[in-house]
Write a protein that holds these residues in place. Structure first.
Motif, PDB file in Angstrom:
ATOM      1  N   ARG A   1       0.502  -1.457   0.054  1.00 10.15           N
ATOM      2  CA  ARG A   1      -0.034  -0.034   0.383  1.00 10.15           C
ATOM      3  C   ARG A   1       1.060   0.842   0.495  1.00 10.15           C
ATOM      4  N   ARG A   2       2.307   0.863   0.356  1.00 10.50           N
ATOM      5  CA  ARG A   2       3.183   2.192  -0.480  1.00 10.50           C
ATOM      6  C   ARG A   2       2.989   2.837   1.008  1.00 10.50           C
ATOM      7  N   GLN A   3       3.405   2.387   1.332  1.00 11.69           N
ATOM      8  CA  GLN A   3       3.390   2.741   3.155  1.00 11.69           C
ATOM      9  C   GLN A   3       4.710   1.470   3.857  1.00 11.69           C
ATOM     10  N   HIS A   4       5.750   1.608   3.901  1.00  8.84           N
ATOM     11  CA  HIS A   4       6.286   0.734   4.994  1.00  8.84           C
ATOM     12  C   HIS A   4       6.224  -0.616   4.300  1.00  8.84           C
ATOM     13  N   GLU A   5       6.132  -0.404   2.575  1.00 10.64           N
ATOM     14  CA  GLU A   5       6.106  -1.754   1.588  1.00 10.64           C
ATOM     15  C   GLU A   5       7.595  -2.487   1.414  1.00 10.64           C
ATOM     16  N   SER A   6       8.605  -2.117   2.057  1.00 13.26           N
ATOM     17  CA  SER A   6       9.866  -3.146   2.074  1.00 13.26           C
ATOM     18  C   SER A   6       9.195  -4.240   2.525  1.00 13.26           C
ATOM     19  N   LYS A   7      10.066  -5.656   2.094  1.00  9.18           N
ATOM     20  CA  LYS A   7      10.011  -6.995   1.948  1.00  9.18           C
ATOM     21  C   LYS A   7      11.770  -7.381   2.191  1.00  9.18           C
ATOM     22  N   SER A   8      11.718  -7.219   3.684  1.00  8.09           N
ATOM     23  CA  SER A   8      12.432  -7.901   4.466  1.00  8.09           C
ATOM     24  C   SER A   8      12.865  -9.060   3.819  1.00  8.09           C
ATOM     25  N   LEU A   9      14.048  -9.621   3.896  1.00 10.34           N
ATOM     26  CA  LEU A   9      13.682 -11.517   4.529  1.00 10.34           C
ATOM     27  C   LEU A   9      14.923 -12.095   5.565  1.00 10.34           C
ATOM     28  N   VAL A  10      15.076 -13.052   5.485  1.00 14.19           N
ATOM     29  CA  VAL A  10      16.140 -13.448   6.257  1.00 14.19           C
ATOM     30  C   VAL A  10      15.836 -15.072   5.850  1.00 14.19           C
TER      31      VAL A  10
ATOM     32  N   ASN B   1      13.562 -22.424   5.885  1.00 14.30           N
ATOM     33  CA  ASN B   1      12.336 -21.348   5.673  1.00 14.30           C
ATOM     34  C   ASN B   1      13.205 -20.442   5.562  1.00 14.30           C
ATOM     35  N   VAL B   2      12.024 -19.490   4.463  1.00 16.78           N
ATOM     36  CA  VAL B   2      12.232 -17.644   4.539  1.00 16.78           C
ATOM     37  C   VAL B   2      11.261 -17.655   5.032  1.00 16.78           C
ATOM     38  N   TYR B   3      12.205 -15.975   6.376  1.00 13.76           N
ATOM     39  CA  TYR B   3      10.664 -14.788   7.224  1.00 13.76           C
ATOM     40  C   TYR B   3      10.742 -13.569   6.053  1.00 13.76           C
ATOM     41  N   VAL B   4      10.189 -13.212   5.811  1.00 16.54           N
ATOM     42  CA  VAL B   4       9.275 -11.850   5.871  1.00 16.54           C
ATOM     43  C   VAL B   4       8.640 -10.865   5.927  1.00 16.54           C
ATOM     44  N   ASN B   5       9.643  -9.819   6.266  1.00 18.03           N
ATOM     45  CA  ASN B   5       8.703  -8.593   6.831  1.00 18.03           C
ATOM     46  C   ASN B   5       7.273  -8.097   5.834  1.00 18.03           C
ATOM     47  N   VAL B   6       6.021  -8.045   6.390  1.00 21.41           N
ATOM     48  CA  VAL B   6       5.553  -7.025   5.762  1.00 21.41           C
ATOM     49  C   VAL B   6       4.858  -5.522   6.361  1.00 21.41           C
ATOM     50  N   GLY B   7       5.465  -4.825   6.054  1.00 19.58           N
ATOM     51  CA  GLY B   7       5.315  -3.879   7.220  1.00 19.58           C
ATOM     52  C   GLY B   7       4.226  -3.032   7.224  1.00 19.58           C
ATOM     53  N   ALA B   8       3.143  -2.677   8.398  1.00 19.23           N
ATOM     54  CA  ALA B   8       1.825  -1.936   8.367  1.00 19.23           C
ATOM     55  C   ALA B   8       1.643  -0.707   7.443  1.00 19.23           C
ATOM     56  N   TYR B   9       0.642  -0.748   7.019  1.00 21.53           N
ATOM     57  CA  TYR B   9      -0.017   0.278   5.746  1.00 21.53           C
ATOM     58  C   TYR B   9      -0.622   1.828   6.658  1.00 21.53           C
ATOM     59  N   SER B  10       0.018   1.836   8.097  1.00 19.07           N
ATOM     60  CA  SER B  10      -0.461   2.636   8.622  1.00 19.07           C
ATOM     61  C   SER B  10       0.761   3.068  10.027  1.00 19.07           C
ATOM     62  N   ASN B  11      -0.177   4.429  10.295  1.00 17.44           N
ATOM     63  CA  ASN B  11       0.834   4.954  11.470  1.00 17.44           C
ATOM     64  C   ASN B  11       0.442   3.871  13.062  1.00 17.44           C
ATOM     65  N   SER B  12      -0.688   3.824  13.696  1.00 14.68           N
ATOM     66  CA  SER B  12      -1.371   3.233  14.269  1.00 14.68           C
ATOM     67  C   SER B  12      -2.570   2.555  14.250  1.00 14.68           C
ATOM     68  N   CYS B  13      -2.709   2.686  13.326  1.00 11.14           N
ATOM     69  CA  CYS B  13      -4.508   2.024  12.854  1.00 11.14           C
ATOM     70  C   CYS B  13      -5.246   2.150  13.132  1.00 11.14           C
ATOM     71  N   GLN B  14      -4.763   3.820  13.425  1.00  6.61           N
ATOM     72  CA  GLN B  14      -6.419   5.047  13.321  1.00  6.61           C
ATOM     73  C   GLN B  14      -7.335   4.565  12.111  1.00  6.61           C
ATOM     74  N   GLN B  15      -9.247   5.482  12.434  1.00  8.60           N
ATOM     75  CA  GLN B  15      -9.535   4.541  11.523  1.00  8.60           C
ATOM     76  C   GLN B  15      -9.674   5.881  10.645  1.00  8.60           C
ATOM     77  N   GLN B  16      -8.671   7.277  10.770  1.00  8.63           N
ATOM     78  CA  GLN B  16      -8.459   8.240   9.665  1.00  8.63           C
ATOM     79  C   GLN B  16      -6.745   8.626  10.181  1.00  8.63           C
TER      80      GLN B  16
END
Length: 431
Positions: free
Chosen positions: A153-162, A168-183
């Motif tokens: 969603r073009r916010q915290h979109e990088s998919k870092s991995l290890v 097994n591969v572990y992938v970050n999926v960043g939250a597309y939000s600051n604090s999950c506000q309604q707005q």
């Protein structure tokens, strides 16, 4: 007999030629042949350490991996001339990369070598490339697409991995939000109950390293409640995943009655977590206050800056000052550096943008000592000077921003810069 005599007469020449070839082959990662730049590439380092610029002006260099021959693979956040991965080679063993080749027509962040494969990520997918005996990619134009369809969603979109040691591969999926506000990022807006973002983001997903076209349904949500993880590594000492979380922003901007401008500048902490399957680090419901040493309920969910969060959320393994953006994590397993660095963690802090009116901070690589697989003692600045000047740090206008970390076969530490595309190599030469 004549054949044997002729062959034996050439043995010294063959042996000499072999030694010449062997020396040429290994010297690209032999620290004794590497001379630091006169100014240590502009870095401030502990006594006995030196640095050189292995490469420069590459583009937005994110994470990187170094082969057993000392070659470097770099992932670019933006493709240059249609190439999102760079392969760098040192021809003469002086530590400076002489050859640059590109492939992979997608931007991204993740880059890792494991079991004769190079793993790389775009902002939605994970690919792997087969490596030959010299750890060169053999299928540049036809990688295996092992994970696809991750949310962007073009916010915290990088998919870092290890990768772990069990395939097994572990992938970050960043939250597309600051604090999950309604707005999102709106003053006074409260949090969304049950935070639906966590269904597909805000955590670490585990997939098989050798299975193609996996989607969310094939993976495991290994850990949740992590706003965004760019730096992560597998701790070989205790066989466990460690991650660095980017903490939330704008406490004062969103809830000015509860937080001063100064509090918003320094809180919450940037946290290191030791992760086990099923862990919940608490985002967006809590944040960690590094001065109170407590999990604090987020204001969006009824917090008042003092109310403590639930114990169902894990505690950080270590906490660092807020808003410094930890983008790289590496456990050092080499033998070049002094013994105190062995099995400790290096962290690349990309630097802040939102600490005003306080000075901006970060733009350095720190060392976190470890003992028995856990943080032990206070962290310390290891490599500084990336920003170029104290004034650049204060204003946040850094010349270079450390992002990715990698260890060379000789124990050198490599640091990428995603501002001007510099690759630094740090060596230890003190006798």
């Amino acid at each position: 007999m004549r054949t044997k005599l002729i062959f034996s007469s050439f043995l010294p020449l063959i042996a000499a030629a072999g030694m010449i070839w062997y020396g040429a082959h290994v010297r690209s990662h032999d620290a004794s042949t590497v001379t630091p730049d006169a100014d240590n590439a502009g870095l401030k380092l502990p006594d006995g350490f030196g640095a050189l610029k292995a490469a420069d002006n590459l583009g937005r260099a994110r994470h990187l991996a170094v082969t057993s021959a000392g070659d470097i693979y770099v992932k670019l956040n933006r493709a240059v001339d249609g190439k999102g991965i760079l392969y760098l080679h040192d021809d003469n063993g002086d530590g400076k990369m002489d050859q640059t080749q590109g492939f992979g027509n997608y931007p991204g962040t993740g880059m890792y070598i494991k079991n004769d494969y190079l793993y790389a990520s775009s902002n939605t997918d994970v690919y792997r490339y087969k490596l030959d005996a010299n750890q060169k990619v053999v299928n540049q134009n036809a990688p295996e697409n092992i994970v696809t369809g991750l949310i962007n969603r073009r916010q915290h979109e990088s998919k870092s991995l290890v990768l772990d040691n069990e395939g097994n591969v572990y992938v970050n999926v960043g939250a597309y939000s600051n604090s999950c506000q309604q707005q999102d990022r709106t003053k006074g807006s409260l949090g969304r109950e049950g935070c639906p973002i966590l269904d597909s983001a805000g955590g670490i997903w585990q997939f098989k390293a050798n299975k193609i076209k996996q989607t969310y349904g094939d993976g495991v949500r290994y850990a949740t409640g992590l706003r965004n993880v760019v730096g992560l590594d597998w701790n070989q000492q205790n066989n466990q995943l460690f991650v660095m979380q980017h903490g939330r922003d704008q406490l004062h901007d969103l809830f000015p009655d509860l937080y001063t401008v100064q509090q918003s500048s320094i809180y919450p902490a940037e946290c290191m977590y030791a992760i086990k399957k099923g862990d919940n680090a608490g985002w967006p419901y809590i944040y960690y206050d590094q001065d109170q040493h407590k999990k604090i309920v987020a204001p969006e969910y009824g917090g008042d800056s003092k109310k403590e969060g639930s114990n169902k959320f894990i505690d950080p393994a270590a906490a660092y000052p807020g808003h410094m953006a930890p983008n790289g994590l590496l456990f050092y397993t080499g033998s070049m550096f002094p013994e105190r660095y062995k099995n400790g963690a290096f962290i690349a802090f990309h630097g802040s943008w939102n600490r005003a009116p306080e000075p901006q901070a970060g733009f350095f690589v720190v060392f976190q000592p470890f003992k028995d697989g856990k943080p032990f003692g206070k962290w310390e600045v290891f490599a500084d000077g990336f920003a170029g000047s104290a004034a650049n740090v204060t204003s946040g206008r850094a010349e270079h921003r450390p992002c990715g970390l990698a260890q060379g076969p000789d124990g050198s530490l490599y640091v990428s810069d995603d501002n001007k595309g510099t690759i630094y190599r740090i060596v230890y030469n003190k006798k």
